[in-house]
Scaffold this active site. Structure first.
Site, PDB file in Angstrom:
ATOM      1  N   TRP A  46       5.803  -0.826  -1.220  1.00 33.37           N
ATOM      2  CA  TRP A  46       5.450  -0.723   0.070  1.00 33.37           C
ATOM      3  C   TRP A  46       6.685  -0.226   0.854  1.00 33.37           C
ATOM      4  O   TRP A  46       7.485  -0.972   0.959  1.00 33.37           O
ATOM      5  CB  TRP A  46       4.724  -1.820   0.650  1.00 33.37           C
ATOM      6  CG  TRP A  46       4.366  -1.700   2.151  1.00 33.37           C
ATOM      7  CD1 TRP A  46       5.068  -2.417   3.044  1.00 33.37           C
ATOM      8  CD2 TRP A  46       3.410  -1.180   2.909  1.00 33.37           C
ATOM      9  NE1 TRP A  46       4.363  -2.048   4.276  1.00 33.37           N
ATOM     10  CE2 TRP A  46       3.281  -1.267   4.042  1.00 33.37           C
ATOM     11  CE3 TRP A  46       2.085  -0.391   2.273  1.00 33.37           C
ATOM     12  CZ2 TRP A  46       2.327  -0.875   5.008  1.00 33.37           C
ATOM     13  CZ3 TRP A  46       1.204   0.233   3.014  1.00 33.37           C
ATOM     14  CH2 TRP A  46       1.242  -0.242   4.517  1.00 33.37           C
ATOM     15  N   SER A  48       8.197   0.102   3.726  1.00 34.81           N
ATOM     16  CA  SER A  48       8.014  -0.595   4.886  1.00 34.81           C
ATOM     17  C   SER A  48       8.680   0.230   5.947  1.00 34.81           C
ATOM     18  O   SER A  48       9.898   0.220   6.125  1.00 34.81           O
ATOM     19  CB  SER A  48       8.156  -2.137   4.876  1.00 34.81           C
ATOM     20  OG  SER A  48       8.378  -2.590   6.229  1.00 34.81           O
ATOM     21  N   ASP A  60      11.603  -1.465  15.140  1.00 35.34           N
ATOM     22  CA  ASP A  60      10.389  -0.816  14.580  1.00 35.34           C
ATOM     23  C   ASP A  60       9.261  -0.251  15.481  1.00 35.34           C
ATOM     24  O   ASP A  60       8.203  -0.652  15.755  1.00 35.34           O
ATOM     25  CB  ASP A  60       9.588  -1.834  13.574  1.00 35.34           C
ATOM     26  CG  ASP A  60       8.631  -1.321  13.024  1.00 35.34           C
ATOM     27  OD1 ASP A  60       8.507  -0.001  12.518  1.00 35.34           O
ATOM     28  OD2 ASP A  60       7.611  -2.180  12.444  1.00 35.34           O
ATOM     29  N   ASP A  87       4.523   3.146   4.359  1.00 32.97           N
ATOM     30  CA  ASP A  87       4.009   3.038   5.631  1.00 32.97           C
ATOM     31  C   ASP A  87       4.602   3.987   6.868  1.00 32.97           C
ATOM     32  O   ASP A  87       5.655   4.155   7.084  1.00 32.97           O
ATOM     33  CB  ASP A  87       4.572   1.531   6.155  1.00 32.97           C
ATOM     34  CG  ASP A  87       4.384   0.900   7.518  1.00 32.97           C
ATOM     35  OD1 ASP A  87       3.409   1.716   8.058  1.00 32.97           O
ATOM     36  OD2 ASP A  87       4.995   0.071   7.928  1.00 32.97           O
ATOM     37  N   ARG A 161      -5.169   1.978   8.625  1.00 37.00           N
ATOM     38  CA  ARG A 161      -4.771   0.814   9.025  1.00 37.00           C
ATOM     39  C   ARG A 161      -5.374   0.517  10.303  1.00 37.00           C
ATOM     40  O   ARG A 161      -5.079   1.136  11.300  1.00 37.00           O
ATOM     41  CB  ARG A 161      -3.289   0.541   9.174  1.00 37.00           C
ATOM     42  CG  ARG A 161      -2.923  -0.652   9.718  1.00 37.00           C
ATOM     43  CD  ARG A 161      -1.404  -0.881   9.219  1.00 37.00           C
ATOM     44  NE  ARG A 161      -0.611  -1.588  10.315  1.00 37.00           N
ATOM     45  CZ  ARG A 161       0.772  -1.739  10.420  1.00 37.00           C
ATOM     46  NH1 ARG A 161       1.410  -1.456   9.477  1.00 37.00           N
ATOM     47  NH2 ARG A 161       1.276  -2.668  11.277  1.00 37.00           N
ATOM     48  N   HIS A 192      -5.767  -5.405   9.581  1.00 40.03           N
ATOM     49  CA  HIS A 192      -4.422  -6.156   9.964  1.00 40.03           C
ATOM     50  C   HIS A 192      -4.715  -7.389  10.881  1.00 40.03           C
ATOM     51  O   HIS A 192      -5.711  -7.068  11.763  1.00 40.03           O
ATOM     52  CB  HIS A 192      -3.453  -5.162  10.550  1.00 40.03           C
ATOM     53  CG  HIS A 192      -2.006  -5.571  10.286  1.00 40.03           C
ATOM     54  ND1 HIS A 192      -1.626  -6.497   9.527  1.00 40.03           N
ATOM     55  CD2 HIS A 192      -1.088  -5.287  11.113  1.00 40.03           C
ATOM     56  CE1 HIS A 192      -0.212  -6.630   9.565  1.00 40.03           C
ATOM     57  NE2 HIS A 192       0.007  -6.026  10.586  1.00 40.03           N
TER      58      HIS A 192
END
Length: 296
Positions: A46, A48, A60, A87, A161, A192
């Site tokens: 992944w 990320s 982030d 991602d 997501r 999530h």
């Protein structure tokens, strides 16, 4: 490293969604971590956004560019033989931005992307007090359609997501959005949650009656084990999204503290791998073999 083509990686990743069992992925922020994940025997990587942004020591929050994220994923893909799923946050803008991103990530050899239904720019989903504003359902469904319409490889995976539980909008909204995104063509639904227990995730899975497989990222609810996930049947990808990066920070801080305390590096050997181990990860033995074969 065994040479494997992009097509083979795409096929392998697509098989994760149809075979029995659950494929395990781990989050990486750079090629070195990706290599370690492959060596440990996991199924996929992944790429990320948290780990990649942390490698720049910035939040982030969409502060670095799509090209920077893509280049990090490309560097990982070049040194591993297992698939990489990227991602891609909210898709770097609107549907047009996402169309371009799909092109660039496919060119980088990535087998799939995950996009989340939040507004751009986003805050990390687990940030205490973070801004968790959701995009409209129709807008995000349009992004999914755009991604699927413009992918070049039929095996390429687009993961939707769903952040409804993160935003506190509840199970009904999470289900409504998931059904809409599956109808729009999403290959998987990543549900999530920031709950400390997996109860709301398990509740959603039990109510989910569509063939579209589910993806889970159990960062905040680590008590949910692989064995329990396999019993749920509907989950196909299970992602440990950031644990190596967090462990690395802890280990580096402990080493730096020891160097400062000891006034030298004479006490830290037990805390490190030998330099020869790093050479091996880097592929130095293969390089030296090629030197003997090709250099005069």
């Amino acid at each position: 490293m065994t040479i494997i083509s992009q097509k083979e990686k795409l096929i392998k990743a697509r098989e994760f969604l149809t075979r029995s069992g659950v494929a395990l992925g781990v989050g990486a922020g750079d090629a070195l971590c990706a290599k370690l994940i492959e060596r440990a025997g996991f199924d996929f990587i992944w790429a990320s956004s948290l780990c990649i942004s942390a490698s720049y020591a910035v939040p982030d929050a969409n502060l670095i560019s799509m090209s920077q994220y893509c280049e990090a994923a490309r560097s990982m893909n070049e040194v591993v033989s297992i698939p990489i799923v990227a991602d891609c946050d909210t898709g770097y803008g609107n549907a047009n931005n996402l169309i371009y991103a799909v092109k660039k990530f496919e060119e980088a050899g990535i087998v799939g992307i995950s996009i989340e239904d939040k507004k751009f720019p986003k805050d990390n989903s687990l940030l205490e007090g973070g801004r968790q504003d959701l995009a409209s359902m129709d807008e995000f469904a349009g992004k999914i359609k755009a991604a699927k319409d413009h992918q070049r490889h039929e095996e390429f995976i687009v993961i939707a997501r769903v952040e409804a539980l993160i935003a506190g909008w509840g199970q009904e909204e999470a289900m409504k959005r998931s059904l809409c995104y599956a109808e729009a063509g999403a290959d998987c639904i990543l549900m999530h949650s920031k709950s400390k227990q997996p109860d709301e995730i398990i509740e959603f899975i039990r109510q989910w009656n569509q063939p579209t497989p589910i993806v889970l990222v159990p960062t905040n609810y680590p008590s949910l084990t692989l064995q329990e996930v396999e019993k749920l049947k509907k989950v196909k990808l299970f992602i440990y999204a950031n644990q190596p990066m967090r462990a690395s920070v802890k280990a580096q801080e402990a080493l730096l503290e020891e160097i400062k305390k000891s006034g030298g590096i004479h006490t830290i050997d037990p805390m490190m791998v030998p330099v020869s181990y790093i050479f091996d990860i880097q592929g130095v033995p293969e390089m030296k073999k090629n030197e003997k074969k090709y250099l005069v």
